[in-house]
Design a protein around this motif. Structure first.
Motif, PDB file in Angstrom:
ATOM      1  N   ARG A 105       0.820  -1.215   0.000  1.00  0.00           N
ATOM      2  CA  ARG A 105       0.000   0.000   0.000  1.00  0.00           C
ATOM      3  C   ARG A 105       0.854   1.265   0.000  1.00  0.00           C
ATOM      4  O   ARG A 105       0.585   2.214  -0.744  1.00  0.00           O
ATOM      5  CB  ARG A 105      -0.919  -0.006   1.222  1.00  0.00           C
ATOM      6  CG  ARG A 105      -1.858   1.185   1.315  1.00  0.00           C
ATOM      7  CD  ARG A 105      -2.777   1.044   2.510  1.00  0.00           C
ATOM      8  NE  ARG A 105      -2.034   0.968   3.765  1.00  0.00           N
ATOM      9  CZ  ARG A 105      -2.583   0.700   4.944  1.00  0.00           C
ATOM     10  NH1 ARG A 105      -3.874   0.472   5.036  1.00  0.00           N
ATOM     11  NH2 ARG A 105      -1.835   0.646   6.044  1.00  0.00           N
ATOM     12  N   ASP A 106       1.904   1.287   0.803  1.00  0.00           N
ATOM     13  CA  ASP A 106       2.754   2.480   0.876  1.00  0.00           C
ATOM     14  C   ASP A 106       3.459   2.740  -0.448  1.00  0.00           C
ATOM     15  O   ASP A 106       3.690   3.901  -0.820  1.00  0.00           O
ATOM     16  CB  ASP A 106       3.790   2.318   1.994  1.00  0.00           C
ATOM     17  CG  ASP A 106       3.148   2.324   3.374  1.00  0.00           C
ATOM     18  OD1 ASP A 106       1.991   2.788   3.490  1.00  0.00           O
ATOM     19  OD2 ASP A 106       3.791   1.838   4.325  1.00  0.00           O
ATOM     20  N   ASP A 107       3.832   1.674  -1.141  1.00  0.00           N
ATOM     21  CA  ASP A 107       4.464   1.829  -2.455  1.00  0.00           C
ATOM     22  C   ASP A 107       3.534   2.532  -3.429  1.00  0.00           C
ATOM     23  O   ASP A 107       3.936   3.483  -4.118  1.00  0.00           O
ATOM     24  CB  ASP A 107       4.833   0.451  -3.027  1.00  0.00           C
ATOM     25  CG  ASP A 107       6.231   0.017  -2.606  1.00  0.00           C
ATOM     26  OD1 ASP A 107       6.830   0.715  -1.777  1.00  0.00           O
ATOM     27  OD2 ASP A 107       6.709  -1.011  -3.106  1.00  0.00           O
ATOM     28  N   TYR A 108       2.307   2.060  -3.514  1.00  0.00           N
ATOM     29  CA  TYR A 108       1.343   2.668  -4.434  1.00  0.00           C
ATOM     30  C   TYR A 108       1.012   4.103  -4.025  1.00  0.00           C
ATOM     31  O   TYR A 108       0.856   4.987  -4.873  1.00  0.00           O
ATOM     32  CB  TYR A 108       0.060   1.830  -4.488  1.00  0.00           C
ATOM     33  CG  TYR A 108       0.210   0.540  -5.254  1.00  0.00           C
ATOM     34  CD1 TYR A 108       0.352   0.539  -6.634  1.00  0.00           C
ATOM     35  CD2 TYR A 108       0.220  -0.695  -4.595  1.00  0.00           C
ATOM     36  CE1 TYR A 108       0.492  -0.641  -7.352  1.00  0.00           C
ATOM     37  CE2 TYR A 108       0.354  -1.887  -5.298  1.00  0.00           C
ATOM     38  CZ  TYR A 108       0.492  -1.852  -6.672  1.00  0.00           C
ATOM     39  OH  TYR A 108       0.640  -3.019  -7.380  1.00  0.00           O
ATOM     40  N   ALA A 109       0.906   4.339  -2.718  1.00  0.00           N
ATOM     41  CA  ALA A 109       0.621   5.694  -2.243  1.00  0.00           C
ATOM     42  C   ALA A 109       1.765   6.636  -2.599  1.00  0.00           C
ATOM     43  O   ALA A 109       1.534   7.800  -2.964  1.00  0.00           O
ATOM     44  CB  ALA A 109       0.399   5.682  -0.732  1.00  0.00           C
ATOM     45  N   GLY A 110       2.992   6.141  -2.515  1.00  0.00           N
ATOM     46  CA  GLY A 110       4.153   6.972  -2.793  1.00  0.00           C
ATOM     47  C   GLY A 110       4.275   7.421  -4.234  1.00  0.00           C
ATOM     48  O   GLY A 110       4.940   8.418  -4.525  1.00  0.00           O
ATOM     49  N   VAL A 111       3.632   6.691  -5.144  1.00  0.00           N
ATOM     50  CA  VAL A 111       3.711   7.061  -6.565  1.00  0.00           C
ATOM     51  C   VAL A 111       2.351   7.519  -7.092  1.00  0.00           C
ATOM     52  O   VAL A 111       2.144   7.632  -8.301  1.00  0.00           O
ATOM     53  CB  VAL A 111       4.236   5.885  -7.416  1.00  0.00           C
ATOM     54  CG1 VAL A 111       5.691   5.597  -7.059  1.00  0.00           C
ATOM     55  CG2 VAL A 111       3.377   4.636  -7.256  1.00  0.00           C
ATOM     56  N   ASP A 112       1.414   7.795  -6.169  1.00  0.00           N
ATOM     57  CA  ASP A 112       0.088   8.334  -6.522  1.00  0.00           C
ATOM     58  C   ASP A 112      -0.706   7.438  -7.458  1.00  0.00           C
ATOM     59  O   ASP A 112      -1.417   7.924  -8.345  1.00  0.00           O
ATOM     60  CB  ASP A 112       0.234   9.729  -7.155  1.00  0.00           C
ATOM     61  CG  ASP A 112       0.792  10.751  -6.173  1.00  0.00           C
ATOM     62  OD1 ASP A 112       0.445  10.659  -4.980  1.00  0.00           O
ATOM     63  OD2 ASP A 112       1.575  11.617  -6.594  1.00  0.00           O
ATOM     64  N   VAL A 113      -0.596   6.131  -7.274  1.00  0.00           N
ATOM     65  CA  VAL A 113      -1.459   5.201  -8.005  1.00  0.00           C
ATOM     66  C   VAL A 113      -2.630   4.876  -7.083  1.00  0.00           C
ATOM     67  O   VAL A 113      -2.446   4.291  -6.017  1.00  0.00           O
ATOM     68  CB  VAL A 113      -0.707   3.913  -8.387  1.00  0.00           C
ATOM     69  CG1 VAL A 113      -1.675   2.893  -8.999  1.00  0.00           C
ATOM     70  CG2 VAL A 113       0.410   4.224  -9.373  1.00  0.00           C
TER      71      VAL A 113
END
Length: 289
Positions: A183-191
């Motif tokens: 989840r944090d990965d996707y949040a970090g790239v605005d997906v």
């Protein structure tokens, strides 16, 4: 060479072929011709590899920032974007030619449509714009069921449409479980994957709903295709396990917002096993029937 193979996402190809070959057995009502299976598998693998390679080119900016994808060839600058694009296009052309010459035009057209849908509709249009990205973008992964059937029969019918729907409903819980873990990965790239923009409990509820829809749809193959006891028993047992795991994750998501404590990857792996064994049952059922 390993870098170029990595661009094709071999694990995704394995899953797609697992939903192609068993359907060929169902369409044949037994063992299909080996040459036809080989041509369909090779063409399908090249088509899926082409779509994955071009997806890697488009997503190379966010892949470089995400833990799960930063080791891919493009973020590591082992392969250039131009080389990867050429590679992906060549694979797509080869796939179309193989399916057109050694299978049939309908299967070739469906494979080309799936590739275009994955690249244009999902990767370029939906992925970075909506929480429903994987719901509708996942349609591309449903096409192998249609391709396997048309490779044998040369026409569409209701059984592969049912299996198409099974994969459609299966994709969100499978992917959202993975997205919960990263989840944090996707949040970090605005997906805007659903686990990024919605509370875990909401995601858990959606996973349960789609899981029930998957299992319910799988039973439609019985009246539509006249499947036997092997498929019915497999669909029942596998469905019970899949539903139980989805409810377990939902219960955990209501207790904590920490993905590590929810263990979403457990459902991710169970969902893989569910789909694999369900389609194995699709292949085995006509052989034993």
């Amino acid at each position: 060479m390993a870098a170029y193979v990595g661009l094709t996402k071999p694990r995704v190809i394995e899953l797609l072929l697992l939903t192609t070959v068993p359907v060929m057995f169902a369409a044949e009502g037994g063992v299909p011709a080996l040459g036809l299976v080989v041509a369909t598998v090779v063409g399908g693998a090249l088509s899926a590899g082409s779509a994955s390679a071009l997806n890697c080119v488009w997503d190379r900016d966010i892949d470089e920032q995400m833990r799960r994808t930063r080791r891919r060839a493009l973020p590591r600058h082992i392969v250039s974007p131009v080389a990867a694009t050429i590679f992906g296009v060549v694979l797509g052309v080869l796939a179309t030619v193989i399916l057109l010459v050694w299978v049939n035009a309908l299967s070739a057209g469906l494979a080309l449509a799936a590739e275009a849908f994955y690249l244009v509709v999902y990767t370029i249009w939906l992925k970075r714009r909506t929480t429903q990205n994987i719901v509708w973008g996942g349609l591309a992964g449903c096409f192998p069921a249609l391709i396997g059937w048309t490779a044998v029969t040369g026409e569409l019918a209701w059984p592969p449409v049912v299996l198409f729907a099974v994969v459609f409903f299966w994709t969100p819980p499978h992917t959202w479980a993975l997205a919960l873990r990263y989840r944090d990965d996707y949040a970090g790239v605005d997906v805007p994957m659903l686990p990024v923009v919605a509370p875990p409990a909401v995601v858990g509820r959606q996973i349960v709903l789609y899981t029930w829809a998957t299992v319910a749809t799988s039973f439609l193959l019985w009246p539509v295709a006249g499947t036997g006891l092997v498929y019915i028993v497999a669909a029942t047992l596998l469905g019970a396990v899949f539903i139980a795991e989805a409810h377990r994750l939902w219960a955990k998501s209501r207790q904590t917002e920490n993905p590590a404590l929810m263990d979403p990857m457990r459902l991710f792996h169970v969902s893989n096993l569910y789909l694999a064994l369900l389609f194995v049952a699709v292949a085995v059922d006509p052989l034993l029937g």
